[in-house]
Write a protein that holds these residues in place. Structure first.
Motif, PDB file in Angstrom:
ATOM      1  N   LEU A  53      43.201  38.073  36.838  1.00 22.25           N
ATOM      2  CA  LEU A  53      43.140  38.216  38.290  1.00 22.25           C
ATOM      3  C   LEU A  53      43.284  39.674  38.699  1.00 22.25           C
ATOM      4  CD1 LEU A  53      45.218  35.073  39.277  1.00 22.25           C
ATOM      5  CD2 LEU A  53      42.876  35.529  40.024  1.00 22.25           C
ATOM      6  N   ASP A  72      40.354  42.150  40.376  1.00 20.08           N
ATOM      7  CA  ASP A  72      40.544  42.982  41.578  1.00 20.08           C
ATOM      8  C   ASP A  72      40.111  44.427  41.314  1.00 20.08           C
ATOM      9  OD1 ASP A  72      41.517  40.841  43.015  1.00 20.08           O
ATOM     10  OD2 ASP A  72      43.627  41.348  42.722  1.00 20.08           O
ATOM     11  N   ALA A  85      39.226  33.887  44.621  1.00 16.66           N
ATOM     12  CA  ALA A  85      39.139  35.283  44.195  1.00 16.66           C
ATOM     13  C   ALA A  85      37.739  35.682  43.717  1.00 16.66           C
ATOM     14  CB  ALA A  85      40.158  35.548  43.073  1.00 16.66           C
TER      15      ALA A  85
END
Length: 262
Positions: A119, A123, A146
């Protein structure tokens, strides 16, 4: 076949995670020399410590894929791959990814087994507009809330797996009428997401159930005896385990030494 399709096929090959164990050194280079490469990749895997076997297996697969790709020769991009050992540490993995992008000037990030780490890397990929080809992690967050155009994955996520699991439990309930379930899984993103995904899938299928217990041992736990005792006391009809790798092996071995799974 167009160049874009060939690149996609190359990336698919690179994300396979199987093969015999070998000794791999951090910073190892695979593929053609940098000056001859059409595409430069940085792959992040744990290669030492508790989860090192998984990373070493993935690197074997990368070497196999590179041999296959380069054997085809004309029309396929020549790849240069840098392998880095994350040791399954979140801060270390993120810093390595930054260095690969800023200093090594890689064009593609790949790998990462841990969903929580993935994750963060996702990003970073979005912020730097660097393609991140995920291989090994499975949290459905990465392909739902996401999700972004710079993240690509080649394997099923936890939601897809749990939809299949929910359908199985639906069919099983029609046969034996089970009513209660308990969950045990590792205490990080993937371990929590699995339960959310399967309960959501069962709700959509209108499966009637009652959750009698949830347990979240730390990742890389070796002693599940207290959890096994607690599960035995709750006596659910169904136990769902979110464990993987050695954690799953340890849990099953220890559970089999009791009457829990009888």
């Amino acid at each position: 076949m167009g160049l874009i399709k060939r690149v996609r096929r190359c990336l698919w090959y690179l994300a396979i995670c199987f093969g015999p164990a070998v000794q791999v050194n951090a910073g190892q280079l695979l593929g053609v020399p940098e000056q001859q490469a059409d595409l430069k990749l940085g792959c992040l895997y744990p290669m030492t410590g508790f989860t090192g076997q998984n990373g070493r297996d993935a690197v074997v697969a990368i070497a196999m894929a590179l041999e296959m790709i380069h054997r085809h020769g004309e029309g396929y991009p020549k790849l240069n791959v840098i392998i880095e050992d994350t040791k399954n540490k979140q801060f270390r993995a993120t810093e390595m990814a930054r260095q690969l992008i800023d200093q090594q000037q890689i064009q593609v990030l790949c790998g990462v087994l841990n969903s929580g780490i993935a994750l963060e890397i996702s990003d970073l990929a979005l912020a730097t507009k660097t393609l991140f080809v995920g291989g090994g992690h499975a949290s459905s967050q990465l392909t739902n809330d996401a999700l972004h155009p710079w993240y690509f994955r080649v394997s099923n996520d936890s939601m897809q797996s749990m939809i299949a699991g929910a359908r199985y439990l639906q069919e099983l309930q029609q046969k034996n009428g089970w009513k209660t379930l308990a969950y045990i899984g590792p205490d990080y993103d993937y371990g929590h997401q699995i339960l959310l995904d399967i309960l959501n899938a069962m709700d959509q299928l209108k499966v009637e159930y009652s959750v009698v217990a949830e347990y979240y041992p730390k990742l890389m736990e070796t002693d599940f005896s207290n959890y096994i005792d607690a599960l035995s006391e709750k006596a659910p009809d169904i136990i769902i385990s979110g464990h993987w790798g050695d954690d799953f092996v340890f849990f099953i071995r220890q559970a089999n030494s009791t009457q829990l799974l009888q």
